[in-house]
Structures are given as structure tokens and as C-alpha cells.
Design a protein around this motif. Structure first.
Motif: not given
Length: 230
Positions: A34-36, A109-111, A171-172, A189-190
Motif C-alpha cells: 500500500c502506498t498513499m 492511510w492518513v489523509q 511510513g507509519a 491502528d492508524l
């Protein structure tokens, strides 16, 4: 003549979750990793209202207030002044995701991250000390130095926290691929991951703050204050 450090409850961050609309153009290939789609936007806001002075407490009452130094003033037993600073940190997160409808998996992912830092300061001067006297002026000036230290540290860590989150979230800040029905778990988790990152920097802030505040309340400074109005 002491400074109180009220530690923020970083373990109980106020977190608001916003689930973005899933991406509907999934590919035929399973995710390798996974990538943002875009790097997270990080905003750190700082609120520091004006400091007020409270003269309603007696010398004896001020001496009973919990503090992080043990030096005395005036007669060596009573505290003539206190600077109390309450630091709080609240975090809000927004998420984005990318759903692969062929595999039933998703990346989350965190936006965006917004951290609201606040410092509320109050200076206490014992009511036995009359306004306009030398003792009152000296004590007030000393306590204002404590407040100034807090403000300097808050401005410093505002910048440091933003840079730290921007770096670490590369990364996190992404989880997956996971089954679509576990997307909420991925968000949790995020949330925990970002919470640990923020907590780490807030703990650094408190360590530096305590060291600088205690350095100001040195025996030499107290001796100077005791002699200033002799």
C-alpha cells in the motif's frame, strides 16, 4: 515562587474520524504494497490566551499547592508566587482509502492530521503582598519568566511536532492491504500509531519544560529575590 506543570492527558487524545469515500477505480492486480495517493497534510495549531494574575490565595494556601520544586521564599516556608501552566494536546485525523473490488481488499492511510496545542497560564501572587510594593513587582517579574519559558517551548514544539509527523507518517501513516470489512480496524491502528507519535513529542516537550523551569528556580535566583527588596 514555583512553577506547576500540569501534564496533558496525551493518552486520551480527542480524535475525530472521517472516512473518505472509497476509490472506485480498482485495478485487476492485487496490491503488492500500500502506498498513499498523497502525503498527509499536517497542521499544528497553537492557542495561548493571555496570562492573568490571581491574588486571592494566602501564603499558606499557596504553600499547599503541588509543585515541581522544593525551594522556598520569604521566610523559607511559604510560597509567595506560583506560575501554573496547563498544556493540552488534541488530535483530529482524516482518512483516505483505495478499494480493489476485484480482490476485496483496501489500503487505508492518513489523509490529514490536525493537532491542537494549548497553553493556559495563571500567575498566583499571595494576597498578603500588596500591589505596587517591591516584593510584589519582583515576584510578578519572576513568575512572568516562567510563563515566557512555557510560551517559548510551545512555539518550539509546534514546529518540531509538525516536522516530526510529516516525516514519520510517510511510513507509519498507511495500513494494508486488508479486507474491506477490516477497514475500521485499520483506521484504529492508524489512530493508535498517530497517538503514539504525538505522545512521544509531548513527552519530550514536558521533559525540556521541567528542566528549564527548575533551572530558573535556582538557589541563586531565590537569594537574589530575597535580597532585592532589602
Amino acid at each position: 515562587m514555583r512553577v506547576i506543570g500540569i501534564v496533558s492527558s496525551v493518552a486520551a487524545l480527542a480524535i475525530m474520524l472521517f472516512l473518505a469515500q472509497p476509490f472506485t477505480g480498482g485495478s485487476n492486480n492485487a496490491y503488492a504494497a500500500c502506498t498513499m495517493r498523497n502525503l498527509p497534510q499536517v497542521l499544528v495549531q497553537l492557542d495561548m490566551p493571555p496570562t492573568h494574575t490571581n491574588t486571592t490565595m494566602t501564603l499558606a494556601e499557596l504553600s499547599q499547592v503541588q509543585n515541581n520544586t522544593r525551594l522556598g521564599i520569604l521566610d523559607g516556608q511559604h510560597v509567595g508566587g506560583l506560575a501554573v501552566g496547563d498544556i493540552q494536546a488534541q488530535t483530529q485525523l482524516a482518512f483516505d482509502n483505495d478499494v480493489n473490488f476485484f480482490t476485496g481488499s483496501t489500503c487505508v492511510w492518513v489523509q490529514a492530521v490536525q493537532v491542537n496545542l494549548s497553553l493556559h497560564s495563571m500567575i498566583y501572587i499571595a494576597r498578603e503582598l500588596q500591589r505596587g510594593t517591591c516584593e510584589y513587582r519582583e515576584l510578578l517579574a519572576h513568575e512572568q519568566q516562567h510563563v515566557a519559558i512555557d510560551r517559548e517551548i510551545m512555539n518550539k514544539y509546534r514546529a518540531e511536532l509538525r516536522a516530526y509527523l510529516e516525516r514519520e507518517l510517510i511510513g507509519a501513516g498507511v495500513v494494508g492491504p486488508v479486507p474491506v470489512n477490516l477497514a475500521r480496524n485499520a483506521q484504529s491502528d492508524l489512530v493508535n500509531s498517530v497517538g503514539r507519535l504525538v505522545d512521544s513529542k509531548i513527552q519530550d516537550l514536558h521533559r525540556e519544560r521541567d528542566a528549564r523551569q527548575q533551572a530558573l528556580d535556582s538557589p541563586e535566583e531565590y537569594a537574589r529575590l530575597n535580597a532585592a527588596c532589602s
